[in-house]
Design an enzyme around this catalytic site. Structure first.
Site, PDB file in Angstrom:
ATOM      1  N   LYS A 183      50.989  60.040  18.276  1.00 45.74           N
ATOM      2  CA  LYS A 183      49.601  59.595  18.130  1.00 45.74           C
ATOM      3  C   LYS A 183      49.016  60.220  16.865  1.00 45.74           C
ATOM      4  CE  LYS A 183      45.562  60.790  18.811  1.00 45.74           C
ATOM      5  NZ  LYS A 183      44.944  60.071  17.688  1.00 45.74           N
ATOM      6  N   PRO A 184      48.898  59.414  15.795  1.00 43.74           N
ATOM      7  CA  PRO A 184      48.320  59.960  14.559  1.00 43.74           C
ATOM      8  C   PRO A 184      46.801  60.046  14.668  1.00 43.74           C
ATOM      9  CG  PRO A 184      48.936  57.656  14.241  1.00 43.74           C
ATOM     10  CD  PRO A 184      49.260  57.987  15.674  1.00 43.74           C
ATOM     11  N   ALA A 185      46.189  60.805  13.752  1.00 45.73           N
ATOM     12  CA  ALA A 185      44.721  60.894  13.713  1.00 45.73           C
ATOM     13  C   ALA A 185      44.139  59.534  13.326  1.00 45.73           C
ATOM     14  CB  ALA A 185      44.305  61.953  12.696  1.00 45.73           C
ATOM     15  N   GLU A 259      49.738  74.027  17.326  1.00 44.18           N
ATOM     16  CA  GLU A 259      49.407  74.503  15.969  1.00 44.18           C
ATOM     17  C   GLU A 259      47.917  74.272  15.802  1.00 44.18           C
ATOM     18  OE1 GLU A 259      51.463  75.995  14.049  1.00 44.18           O
ATOM     19  OE2 GLU A 259      53.440  75.421  14.784  1.00 44.18           O
ATOM     20  N   LEU A 260      47.117  75.322  15.954  1.00 42.85           N
ATOM     21  CA  LEU A 260      45.658  75.132  16.073  1.00 42.85           C
ATOM     22  C   LEU A 260      44.920  75.661  14.839  1.00 42.85           C
ATOM     23  CD1 LEU A 260      45.510  76.077  19.867  1.00 42.85           C
ATOM     24  CD2 LEU A 260      45.946  73.848  18.821  1.00 42.85           C
ATOM     25  N   ARG A 287      43.739  74.188  -2.337  1.00 42.58           N
ATOM     26  CA  ARG A 287      44.752  73.188  -1.989  1.00 42.58           C
ATOM     27  C   ARG A 287      44.182  72.312  -0.880  1.00 42.58           C
ATOM     28  NH1 ARG A 287      48.926  74.374   1.920  1.00 42.58           N
ATOM     29  NH2 ARG A 287      50.512  72.762   1.921  1.00 42.58           N
ATOM     30  N   CYS A 293      44.677  74.303   7.582  1.00 46.14           N
ATOM     31  CA  CYS A 293      44.574  75.354   8.601  1.00 46.14           C
ATOM     32  C   CYS A 293      44.936  76.705   8.012  1.00 46.14           C
ATOM     33  CB  CYS A 293      45.488  75.022   9.766  1.00 46.14           C
ATOM     34  SG  CYS A 293      47.142  74.683   9.217  1.00 46.14           S
ATOM     35  N   GLU A 390      35.952  78.332  11.047  1.00 47.81           N
ATOM     36  CA  GLU A 390      36.884  77.704  10.117  1.00 47.81           C
ATOM     37  C   GLU A 390      36.058  76.795   9.202  1.00 47.81           C
ATOM     38  OE1 GLU A 390      39.756  75.179  12.054  1.00 47.81           O
ATOM     39  OE2 GLU A 390      41.241  75.630  10.518  1.00 47.81           O
ATOM     40  N   SER A 450      53.704  77.832   2.776  1.00 50.89           N
ATOM     41  CA  SER A 450      54.350  76.901   3.713  1.00 50.89           C
ATOM     42  C   SER A 450      55.661  76.412   3.119  1.00 50.89           C
ATOM     43  CB  SER A 450      53.451  75.694   3.975  1.00 50.89           C
ATOM     44  OG  SER A 450      52.265  76.127   4.575  1.00 50.89           O
TER      45      SER A 450
HETATM   46  P1  NAP Z   1      41.276  67.428  16.083  1.00 46.96           P
HETATM   47  O1  NAP Z   1      39.941  66.820  16.161  1.00 46.96           O
HETATM   48  O2  NAP Z   1      41.645  68.434  17.101  1.00 46.96           O
HETATM   49  O3  NAP Z   1      42.302  66.215  16.079  1.00 46.96           O
HETATM   50  C1  NAP Z   1      43.686  66.389  15.971  1.00 46.96           C
HETATM   51  C2  NAP Z   1      44.376  65.271  16.693  1.00 46.96           C
HETATM   52  O4  NAP Z   1      44.063  65.347  18.077  1.00 46.96           O
HETATM   53  C3  NAP Z   1      43.966  63.874  16.246  1.00 46.96           C
HETATM   54  O5  NAP Z   1      45.066  63.009  16.347  1.00 46.96           O
HETATM   55  C4  NAP Z   1      42.909  63.517  17.288  1.00 46.96           C
HETATM   56  O6  NAP Z   1      42.743  62.137  17.461  1.00 46.96           O
HETATM   57  C5  NAP Z   1      43.540  64.120  18.517  1.00 46.96           C
HETATM   58  N1  NAP Z   1      42.598  64.332  19.606  1.00 46.96           N
HETATM   59  C6  NAP Z   1      41.262  64.519  19.550  1.00 46.96           C
HETATM   60  N2  NAP Z   1      40.773  64.666  20.810  1.00 46.96           N
HETATM   61  C7  NAP Z   1      41.815  64.546  21.663  1.00 46.96           C
HETATM   62  C8  NAP Z   1      41.959  64.595  23.067  1.00 46.96           C
HETATM   63  N3  NAP Z   1      40.921  64.802  23.881  1.00 46.96           N
HETATM   64  N4  NAP Z   1      43.182  64.440  23.610  1.00 46.96           N
HETATM   65  C9  NAP Z   1      44.252  64.241  22.806  1.00 46.96           C
HETATM   66  N5  NAP Z   1      44.190  64.183  21.461  1.00 46.96           N
HETATM   67  C10 NAP Z   1      42.987  64.352  20.895  1.00 46.96           C
HETATM   68  O7  NAP Z   1      41.527  68.155  14.705  1.00 46.96           O
HETATM   69  P2  NAP Z   1      41.320  67.558  13.254  1.00 46.96           P
HETATM   70  O8  NAP Z   1      39.887  67.627  12.925  1.00 46.96           O
HETATM   71  O9  NAP Z   1      42.008  66.248  13.112  1.00 46.96           O
HETATM   72  O10 NAP Z   1      42.173  68.598  12.389  1.00 46.96           O
HETATM   73  C11 NAP Z   1      41.615  69.776  11.928  1.00 46.96           C
HETATM   74  C12 NAP Z   1      42.076  70.953  12.775  1.00 46.96           C
HETATM   75  O11 NAP Z   1      43.499  70.991  12.811  1.00 46.96           O
HETATM   76  C13 NAP Z   1      41.652  72.252  12.167  1.00 46.96           C
HETATM   77  O12 NAP Z   1      41.190  73.136  13.158  1.00 46.96           O
HETATM   78  C14 NAP Z   1      42.945  72.791  11.549  1.00 46.96           C
HETATM   79  O13 NAP Z   1      42.972  74.178  11.407  1.00 46.96           O
HETATM   80  C15 NAP Z   1      43.951  72.293  12.513  1.00 46.96           C
HETATM   81  N6  NAP Z   1      45.278  72.255  11.876  1.00 46.96           N
HETATM   82  C16 NAP Z   1      46.194  73.170  12.276  1.00 46.96           C
HETATM   83  C17 NAP Z   1      47.439  73.198  11.684  1.00 46.96           C
HETATM   84  C18 NAP Z   1      48.461  74.197  12.115  1.00 46.96           C
HETATM   85  O14 NAP Z   1      49.628  73.981  11.841  1.00 46.96           O
HETATM   86  N7  NAP Z   1      48.098  75.267  12.790  1.00 46.96           N
HETATM   87  C19 NAP Z   1      47.773  72.267  10.683  1.00 46.96           C
HETATM   88  C20 NAP Z   1      46.807  71.351  10.294  1.00 46.96           C
HETATM   89  C21 NAP Z   1      45.556  71.351  10.911  1.00 46.96           C
HETATM   90  P3  NAP Z   1      41.552  61.357  16.725  1.00 46.96           P
HETATM   91  O15 NAP Z   1      41.872  61.410  15.300  1.00 46.96           O
HETATM   92  O16 NAP Z   1      41.636  60.010  17.301  1.00 46.96           O
HETATM   93  O17 NAP Z   1      40.276  62.089  17.077  1.00 46.96           O
END
Ligand code: NAP
Length: 491
Positions: A183-185, A259-260, A287, A293, A390, A450
């Site tokens: 499931k992509p974003a 990975e949060l 970058r 993250c 963040e 990375s």
């Molecule tokens: P997000 O809102 O948590 O969304 C990530 C993914 O989860 C998206 O595909 C999103 O879908 C999905 N999602 C949202 N609500 C969900 C639910 N209730 N159940 C299942 N899936 C759900 O995060 P984001 O804003 O896209 O990304 C930014 C965050 O990712 C930041 O906190 C960053 O630090 C973290 N991140 C961490 C890493 C790592 O490796 N630690 C790497 C990159 C990013 P939708 O797009 O449809 O909402």
């Protein structure tokens, strides 16, 4: 480039990938993808609902046994071909990422290289899925361990690295012999759609990789997570969503990789090489427009060098050229959406209201896209939001410290534990700091660390599990232990 953007967008599948076929959503619903640099709608995709998500899981479950029985060499060869195809299609992938996510084209090319490396790395790891043998200490058994694929997986990816976040989950799952629902974003599905087609072109059999993009993440994830046939969820995204998924995973005791979020400290000691520190700061902060993250979130600089570091860093940051990532010479793109722009503006206003001084930037850049000026803040109070949350944008808050102990305490004063950066010329200090830092990743005199060959992941509320390295394959396998009666045993 030999294509126009409209020719490229026509090549990207717009349906759901279920059992090797691109299909429309069962409800007929669609959703739109926007270019954050222009506000233009660039694509309309099928929007998966719960029935589609379960159909994707059905296909993954039906394919699982046959896929697990393929040879490691066969899976390795598919990944190698995928690496070569992604590399050959680098212009298409880079342009798609810039179009849907906003990063400058040169950075999108960098992500193609980085993302493709996971395919190459796991094509090499697929044939090295080691087990162990050892004698039982009492001499009663010969003990063997081996690794088996964990089973059907749900892989949920974020928008910030649309290719690399997909390849670093899909490649180890393929290598281990797992099938999957991806499931992509919803902000950046096009790169994943094109990547999935590339995996098919590389020879991946139907049902192994299924892709369900959609406007409602929970409508897709909830039914799949509560289905007892699912064995694992791997998620990259925010800590808040990760916690929801961990709770849901408890019901069926799923394997989880999380990975949060992060809140990386970037520590500059008084003995640091400031040329290296400023260059490292540019990489660690700027970058991906700061939307990483691993992005440096809190600059902790020894008070004796803080002013010089801040001035030199601000001078470099003010050289960045903000604009549409497809345009020549642009080195900083827009934020991904309006909400992100509003959040960054509010964070900077809050820091200024707590006494911070703006050295450069400090406001939205206007225009149709979601642009924010690259910003350096000094004199940032520990009570301001930028010091705790963040940031996920091109804003660098600088704070000062006096002693090594204070630097360490400030760095660890967060619920997150993903990346950290340390600049010093003192190798004894390096090891003391490495021992004291509660972070899964540490850059030493380096701002970008990375790598597909390294284990990536956090501690504390930044998550659990590792992606990349030899550890990345472990996440998709379960250890089976076989005890064989020792022929010399007494009974
Ligand atoms: P997000 O809102 O948590 O969304 C990530 C993914 O989860 C998206 O595909 C999103 O879908 C999905 N999602 C949202 N609500 C969900 C639910 N209730 N159940 C299942 N899936 C759900 O995060 P984001 O804003 O896209 O990304 C930014 C965050 O990712 C930041 O906190 C960053 O630090 C973290 N991140 C961490 C890493 C790592 O490796 N630690 C790497 C990159 C990013 P939708 O797009 O449809 O909402």
């Amino acid at each position: 480039m030999t294509f126009t953007t409209s020719e490229l967008l026509k090549k990207v599948p717009t349906g759901l990938l279920i059992d090797g076929q691109w299909t429309q959503a069962s409800t007929g619903e669609t959703f739109e993808v926007e270019n954050p640099a222009t506000g233009e709608i660039i694509a309309t995709l099928a929007s998966a609902g719960s029935a589609d998500a379960i159909a994707a899981l059905d296909a993954a479950c039906a394919a699982q046994d046959g896929w697990a029985r393929t040879s490691a060499r066969e899976r390795s060869d598919i990944l190698r071909r995928a690496f070569e195809l992604v590399t050959a299609r680098r212009d298409e992938f880079a342009t798609l990422m810039t179009l849907e996510m906003g990063k400058p084209l040169a950075e999108s090319y960098g992500e193609v290289t980085y993302g493709a490396e996971y395919l190459r790395w796991f094509s090499e790891e697929a044939v090295r899925d080691y087990g162990r043998t050892l004698p039982a200490p009492e001499g009663t058994l010969r003990m063997i361990t081996r690794r088996k694929p964990v089973g059907p997986c749900l892989l949920i990816t974020p928008w910030n690295f649309p290719l690399a976040m997909a390849t670093r989950k899909v490649a180890p799952a393929v290598a281990a012999g797992c099938t999957m629902v991806v499931k992509p974003a919803k902000l950046t599905p096009l790169t994943t759609q094109y990547f999935a087609q590339t995996m098919i072109d590389a020879g991946l059999p139907p049902g192994v990789l299924n892709v369900v993009a959609g406007s409602s993440a929970s409508a897709i994830a909830e039914p799949v997570m509560s289905d007892p046939r699912l064995r694992k969820v791997s998620f990259t995204g925010s800590t808040a969503v990760g916690k929801t998924l961990l709770k849901a995973a408890a019901d069926n005791v799923l394997r989880t990789s999380m990975e949060l979020g992060g809140n990386a400290p970037f520590i500059v000691f008084e003995d640091a090489n400031l040329d290296q520190a400023v260059a490292g700061a540019m990489g660690a902060k700027m970058r991906n427009i700061g939307e990483a993250c691993t992005a440096a979130n809190r600059f902790l600089v020894h008070e004796s060098v803080a002013e010089e570091f801040a001035e030199r860093f601000a001078a470099e940051i003010s050289k960045l050229k903000l604009g549409n990532g497809l345009d020549e010479g642009v080195t900083c793109g827009p934020l991904v959406e309006r909400k992100a722009l509003d959040n960054i503006s509010a964070l900077v206003e809050d820091a200024v209201s707590h006494g911070a001084k703006v050295l450069t930037g400090g406001k939205p850049a206007g225009g149709k896209g979601f642009f924010y000026e690259p910003t350096v803040l000094t004199g940032v109070s520990l009570d301001s939001r930028v010091a705790k949350e963040e940031i996920f944008g091109p804003v660098a808050p600088i704070m000062t410290f006096r002693t090594e102990e204070e630097a360490l305490a400030l760095a660890n004063d967060t619920e997150y534990g993903l990346a950290s950066y340390v600049f010093t010329e003192d190798s004894d200090r390096l090891w003391r700091i490495a021992d004291g830092l509660e972070f899964g990743l540490m850059g030493f005199n380096a701002g970008v660390i990375s790598n597909a060959a390294a284990p990536f992941g956090g501690v504390k509320q930044s998550g659990m599990g590792r992606e990349g390295g030899a550890e990345g394959l472990d996440e998709y396998t379960s250890v089976q232990y076989i005890g064989v009666r020792d022929p010399y045993a007494q009974t």
